[in-house]
Design a protein around this motif. Sequence first.
Motif, mmCIF file in Angstrom:
data_model
loop_
_atom_site.group_PDB
_atom_site.id
_atom_site.type_symbol
_atom_site.label_atom_id
_atom_site.label_comp_id
_atom_site.label_asym_id
_atom_site.label_seq_id
_atom_site.Cartn_x
_atom_site.Cartn_y
_atom_site.Cartn_z
ATOM 1 N N SER A 196 0.844 -1.194 0.000
ATOM 2 C CA SER A 196 0.000 0.000 0.000
ATOM 3 C C SER A 196 0.878 1.242 0.000
ATOM 4 O O SER A 196 0.512 2.270 -0.551
ATOM 5 N N GLY A 197 2.064 1.154 0.611
ATOM 6 C CA GLY A 197 2.982 2.284 0.614
ATOM 7 C C GLY A 197 3.368 2.686 -0.798
ATOM 8 O O GLY A 197 3.416 3.865 -1.123
ATOM 9 N N GLN A 198 3.596 1.711 -1.640
ATOM 10 C CA GLN A 198 3.984 2.009 -3.025
ATOM 11 C C GLN A 198 2.836 2.697 -3.771
ATOM 12 O O GLN A 198 3.031 3.692 -4.460
ATOM 13 N N ARG A 199 1.623 2.169 -3.586
ATOM 14 C CA ARG A 199 0.468 2.759 -4.258
ATOM 15 C C ARG A 199 0.277 4.211 -3.801
ATOM 16 O O ARG A 199 0.088 5.117 -4.598
ATOM 17 N N LEU A 200 0.379 4.413 -2.479
ATOM 18 C CA LEU A 200 0.196 5.761 -1.936
ATOM 19 C C LEU A 200 1.302 6.706 -2.392
ATOM 20 O O LEU A 200 1.063 7.890 -2.642
ATOM 21 N N PHE A 201 2.504 6.181 -2.520
ATOM 22 C CA PHE A 201 3.617 6.998 -3.007
ATOM 23 C C PHE A 201 3.337 7.440 -4.445
ATOM 24 O O PHE A 201 3.517 8.605 -4.794
ATOM 25 N N LEU A 202 2.864 6.508 -5.266
ATOM 26 C CA LEU A 202 2.580 6.835 -6.668
ATOM 27 C C LEU A 202 1.472 7.879 -6.758
ATOM 28 O O LEU A 202 1.528 8.780 -7.583
ATOM 29 N N GLU A 203 0.489 7.779 -5.853
ATOM 30 C CA GLU A 203 -0.636 8.719 -5.883
ATOM 31 C C GLU A 203 -0.272 10.105 -5.350
ATOM 32 O O GLU A 203 -0.787 11.108 -5.825
ATOM 33 N N ASN A 204 0.609 10.153 -4.340
ATOM 34 C CA ASN A 204 0.837 11.420 -3.634
ATOM 35 C C ASN A 204 2.199 12.066 -3.846
ATOM 36 O O ASN A 204 2.343 13.257 -3.602
ATOM 37 N N CYS A 205 3.175 11.328 -4.237
ATOM 38 C CA CYS A 205 4.549 11.839 -4.222
ATOM 39 C C CYS A 205 5.267 11.738 -5.560
ATOM 40 O O CYS A 205 6.148 12.557 -5.850
ATOM 41 N N ALA A 206 4.916 10.731 -6.366
ATOM 42 C CA ALA A 206 5.712 10.429 -7.560
ATOM 43 C C ALA A 206 5.641 11.532 -8.609
ATOM 44 O O ALA A 206 6.575 11.710 -9.389
ATOM 45 N N GLU A 207 4.562 12.300 -8.559
ATOM 46 C CA GLU A 207 4.411 13.413 -9.497
ATOM 47 C C GLU A 207 5.645 14.336 -9.407
ATOM 48 O O GLU A 207 6.114 14.856 -10.420
ATOM 49 N N CYS A 208 6.164 14.527 -8.213
ATOM 50 C CA CYS A 208 7.359 15.369 -8.050
ATOM 51 C C CYS A 208 8.624 14.531 -7.895
ATOM 52 O O CYS A 208 9.612 14.749 -8.585
ATOM 53 N N HIS A 209 8.605 13.580 -6.988
ATOM 54 C CA HIS A 209 9.838 12.838 -6.696
ATOM 55 C C HIS A 209 10.079 11.693 -7.681
ATOM 56 O O HIS A 209 11.126 11.041 -7.606
ATOM 57 N N GLN A 210 9.134 11.443 -8.575
ATOM 58 C CA GLN A 210 9.231 10.435 -9.633
ATOM 59 C C GLN A 210 9.098 9.006 -9.091
ATOM 60 O O GLN A 210 9.451 8.724 -7.951
ATOM 61 N N GLU A 211 8.569 8.150 -9.976
ATOM 62 C CA GLU A 211 8.298 6.757 -9.626
ATOM 63 C C GLU A 211 9.536 6.031 -9.096
ATOM 64 O O GLU A 211 9.444 5.206 -8.197
ATOM 65 N N ASP A 212 10.687 6.356 -9.653
ATOM 66 C CA ASP A 212 11.924 5.678 -9.257
ATOM 67 C C ASP A 212 12.628 6.398 -8.108
ATOM 68 O O ASP A 212 13.742 6.045 -7.741
ATOM 69 N N GLY A 213 11.975 7.437 -7.524
ATOM 70 C CA GLY A 213 12.542 8.137 -6.378
ATOM 71 C C GLY A 213 13.745 8.996 -6.725
ATOM 72 O O GLY A 213 14.421 9.513 -5.828
ATOM 73 N N MET A 214 14.002 9.209 -8.017
ATOM 74 C CA MET A 214 15.191 9.961 -8.420
ATOM 75 C C MET A 214 14.942 11.468 -8.492
ATOM 76 O O MET A 214 15.872 12.246 -8.672
ATOM 77 N N GLY A 215 13.665 11.883 -8.351
ATOM 78 C CA GLY A 215 13.352 13.308 -8.397
ATOM 79 C C GLY A 215 13.713 13.921 -9.740
ATOM 80 O O GLY A 215 13.902 13.205 -10.730
ATOM 81 N N ILE A 216 13.785 15.258 -9.762
ATOM 82 C CA ILE A 216 14.204 15.974 -10.968
ATOM 83 C C ILE A 216 15.299 16.927 -10.512
ATOM 84 O O ILE A 216 15.070 17.751 -9.619
ATOM 85 N N PRO A 217 16.499 16.776 -11.054
ATOM 86 C CA PRO A 217 17.642 17.563 -10.575
ATOM 87 C C PRO A 217 17.335 19.055 -10.463
ATOM 88 O O PRO A 217 16.728 19.631 -11.367
ATOM 89 N N ASN A 218 17.720 19.634 -9.339
ATOM 90 C CA ASN A 218 17.554 21.061 -9.044
ATOM 91 C C ASN A 218 16.107 21.500 -8.844
ATOM 92 O O ASN A 218 15.854 22.688 -8.650
ATOM 93 N N ILE A 219 15.162 20.584 -8.931
ATOM 94 C CA ILE A 219 13.766 20.964 -8.692
ATOM 95 C C ILE A 219 13.194 20.123 -7.545
ATOM 96 O O ILE A 219 12.829 20.652 -6.509
ATOM 97 N N TYR A 220 13.160 18.810 -7.756
ATOM 98 C CA TYR A 220 12.627 17.914 -6.742
ATOM 99 C C TYR A 220 13.737 16.974 -6.281
ATOM 100 O O TYR A 220 14.278 16.230 -7.098
ATOM 101 N N PRO A 221 14.089 17.018 -5.000
ATOM 102 C CA PRO A 221 15.210 16.189 -4.532
ATOM 103 C C PRO A 221 14.935 14.691 -4.698
ATOM 104 O O PRO A 221 13.790 14.252 -4.586
ATOM 105 N N ALA A 222 15.990 13.944 -4.984
ATOM 106 C CA ALA A 222 15.888 12.476 -5.059
ATOM 107 C C ALA A 222 15.652 11.943 -3.658
ATOM 108 O O ALA A 222 16.236 12.433 -2.686
#
Length: 116
Positions: free
Chosen positions: A26-52
């Motif tokens: 459920s943690g993965q599903r919730l992460f995809l719903e609430n966080c991945a938009e910025c921090h990305q599905e692979d948790g790598m973020g977007i350099p200089n915008i969203y931290p990995a």
Amino acid sequence: MKLKKCLIPALAGCLVGFQTYAADESGQRLFLENCAECHQEDGMGIPNIYPALAGNELVQGSGVDVALVLIIGRGEMPSFSGAISNEDMASIINYVRNAFGNEGELISPETIEQLN
Ligand code: HEC
């Protein structure tokens, strides 16, 4: 990863393994719903915008620190206090602390309740 505990012929260890596994799902599903938009599905973020979150010191340091970021919000990041339950917040934190190669102890919804 914690499922290897089931190889130990002790029921308690096995139950801990399953509990962790359920939290991850459920943690993965919730992460995809609430966080991945910025921090990305692979948790790598977007350099200089969203931290990995992958390999992130704060994320792997203490579940309480991660919970405080989620409760208070930070910079561009909104507060999730009141938006998601303590149970869901614990699941997300336990997921990000043990996904993307990260390793961290689990945090309970009760601990998060006390921070709110
Ligand atoms: C709208 C985009 C956005 C969303 C959605 C978002 N974050 Fe963030 N997050 C950020 C930004 C931007 C920062 C850096 C803020 C700063 O330091 O100014 C950040 C910082 C963090 C940090 C601190 C990292 C560090 O090294 O200090 C953690 C942990 C974190 N986010 C986890 C999450 C989790 C878990 C979720 C989902 C519940 C989430 N974020 C949702 C944008 C977002």
